[in-house]
Design an enzyme around this catalytic site. Structure first.
Site, PDB file in Angstrom:
ATOM      1  N   ARG A  61     -17.469 -11.918  21.824  1.00 17.81           N
ATOM      2  CA  ARG A  61     -16.697 -12.179  21.465  1.00 17.81           C
ATOM      3  C   ARG A  61     -17.347 -12.693  20.126  1.00 17.81           C
ATOM      4  NH1 ARG A  61     -14.829 -16.752  20.665  1.00 17.81           N
ATOM      5  NH2 ARG A  61     -15.540 -17.769  22.810  1.00 17.81           N
ATOM      6  N   TYR A 114       1.969  -2.295   2.888  1.00 18.03           N
ATOM      7  CA  TYR A 114       2.706  -2.506   3.711  1.00 18.03           C
ATOM      8  C   TYR A 114       3.229  -3.547   4.598  1.00 18.03           C
ATOM      9  CZ  TYR A 114       1.758  -1.417   9.179  1.00 18.03           C
ATOM     10  OH  TYR A 114       1.900  -1.289  10.550  1.00 18.03           O
ATOM     11  N   ASP A 179      -6.455  -3.297  -0.135  1.00 20.93           N
ATOM     12  CA  ASP A 179      -5.262  -2.607   0.764  1.00 20.93           C
ATOM     13  C   ASP A 179      -6.492  -1.491   0.528  1.00 20.93           C
ATOM     14  OD1 ASP A 179      -4.406  -1.050   2.692  1.00 20.93           O
ATOM     15  OD2 ASP A 179      -3.455  -2.242   3.318  1.00 20.93           O
ATOM     16  N   LYS A 204      -6.361   4.299  10.392  1.00 20.74           N
ATOM     17  CA  LYS A 204      -6.094   5.178  10.248  1.00 20.74           C
ATOM     18  C   LYS A 204      -7.035   6.654   9.474  1.00 20.74           C
ATOM     19  CE  LYS A 204      -2.197   3.473  10.050  1.00 20.74           C
ATOM     20  NZ  LYS A 204      -2.105   2.021  10.165  1.00 20.74           N
TER      21      LYS A 204
END
Length: 394
Positions: A61, A114, A179, A204
């Site tokens: 982590r 988005y 973005d 993507k």
């Protein structure tokens, strides 16, 4: 400095000679032995505090070398000193908002974004107050508590473009998050235009094969440290296998983006000429806001477009039902062509009035063009459009 195509192949592989490997190692360890407690304690403090590396990784982590190689590669492609990867694009956006919250609780954002980002910003879930503005109004909307300005360009799903440098100038000392998922580093590099944070839904184009969910933020060292602190505390880490797939995906990123763009440029013209298509929103046709930025801010119009159907929702639904080569599914940037209905799917969480205000209509379809042969793609789209026309006439 090597060109982007070369960086895509070689970035993040600087330690391969020392390791004696040719393909990226995949480190799946969740924990690491701590034989020297003093070293372990020092390493733990460093990593929890946002350091990029430490003598001992301690726990996955906090640090993973496979993830770090992908981050290093993406930073080189975006021209930043650092990048921080997360388990999804939404985890990346959430981390940016949480990190920005240390500066202030007010954010400016430009629509459209988005849909889930819009929902997150509008919900107040993270204790952030969002004011929605037009790019021209950014300077006048900033106050002492403004921590971040958020834009997406090209915009999802309308493909409108925003002048990044102009927004950065208007924002002054307030950081700007861009973005840049639709553009990728191949077509646009916001950091060179002054953006502080460059966010990608790595699911993507960066991955490109529809088999990994991830997000990544390219930024400077100070922001990276803050984002790593958030990631360590909230557990928004990227799995090493995802990082491995993303790092591999960067090798073909330029090839995929440019091939899909070539296909899209032809398909946009063919769609625009079809009688059941009311309009096509595509930067390469000059049919979106600030399309001139394709020649300056961007290196090409990309492979995403949206098109409006005569006949509204019924016609759009008929097209989605009729495609056979294209996949009717959300997401984008894959090697295969995807088509989806923003109002009913990706932007359904945005209220109807806001959808209408920003051109997200019942008849709008978003097309993410893949790398198939363009003639095969057009044959499929044409038969689907014809099927919609026949359905409307029945």
């Amino acid at each position: 400095m090597p060109r982007l195509e070369t960086l895509g192949v070689h970035a993040g592989r600087e330690d391969f000679g020392e390791l004696g490997v040719h393909a990226p190692p995949l480190d799946l360890s969740t924990t690491y032995p701590v034989r020297d407690l003093a070293e372990g304690t020092t390493s733990f403090d460093a990593l929890v505090g946002g350091a990029a590396t430490a003598a001992n990784p301690i726990y996955a982590r906090l640090h993973n070398p496979t993830v770090a190689r992908f981050e290093n590669a993406l930073a080189q492609l975006e021209g930043t000193t650092d990048a921080v990867a997360f388990g999804s694009g939404m985890a990346a956006m959430s981390a940016c908002l949480l990190a920005a919250g240390q500066r202030g609780r007010h954010v400016l954002a430009v629509r459209p974004l988005y849909g889930t980002n819009d929902h997150l910003l509008n919900s107040g879930l993270l204790g952030i107050a969002t004011r929605w503005v037009e790019p021209k109004d950014v300077a006048g909307a900033i106050n002492a508590d403004t921590a971040l300005v958020i834009i997406e360009t090209p915009a999802n799903p309308t493909l409108d473009l925003i002048d990044i440098a102009a927004v950065v100038k208007a924002a002054g000392s307030v950081p700007v998050l861009v973005d840049s998922t639709f553009a990728t580093p191949v077509l646009q590099q916001p950091a060179a235009l002054g953006a502080t944070l460059v966010l990608h839904s790595a699911t993507k184009f960066l991955g490109g094969h529809g088999d990994v969910i991830a997000g990544v933020v390219a930024c400077d060292a100070a922001w990276a440290a803050a984002l790593r602190q958030v990631r360590a505390a909230t557990g928004g880490l990227l799995h090493p296998l995802g990082a491995y797939l993303l790092h591999r995906g960067l090798q073909t990123l330029s090839l995929r983006v440019l091939k899909a763009q070539d296909n899209a440029q032809r398909l946009a013209k063919l769609l625009a000429a079809h009688p059941v298509v009311a309009k096509v929103c595509y930067p390469g046709l000059g049919t979106v806001a600030n399309a001139h930025l394709v020649e300056t801010q961007m290196h090409g119009p990309g492979s995403l477009m949206a098109f409006e159907m005569h006949g509204g929702h019924a016609a759009a639904s008929a097209v989605m039902a009729a495609v056979r080569l294209a996949t009717p599914a959300v997401s984008l940037g894959s090697v295969d062509t995807l088509i989806q209905h923003p109002a009913g799917l990706t932007h359904r969480v945005v209220d109807a009035a806001t959808q209408a205000q920003h051109g997200i209509t019942p008849g709008l379809l978003r097309l993410s063009v893949g790398i198939e042969h363009v003639d095969d793609l057009w044959a499929d789209l044409r038969q689907a459009l014809d099927a919609a026309r026949l359905s409307a006439a029945a």
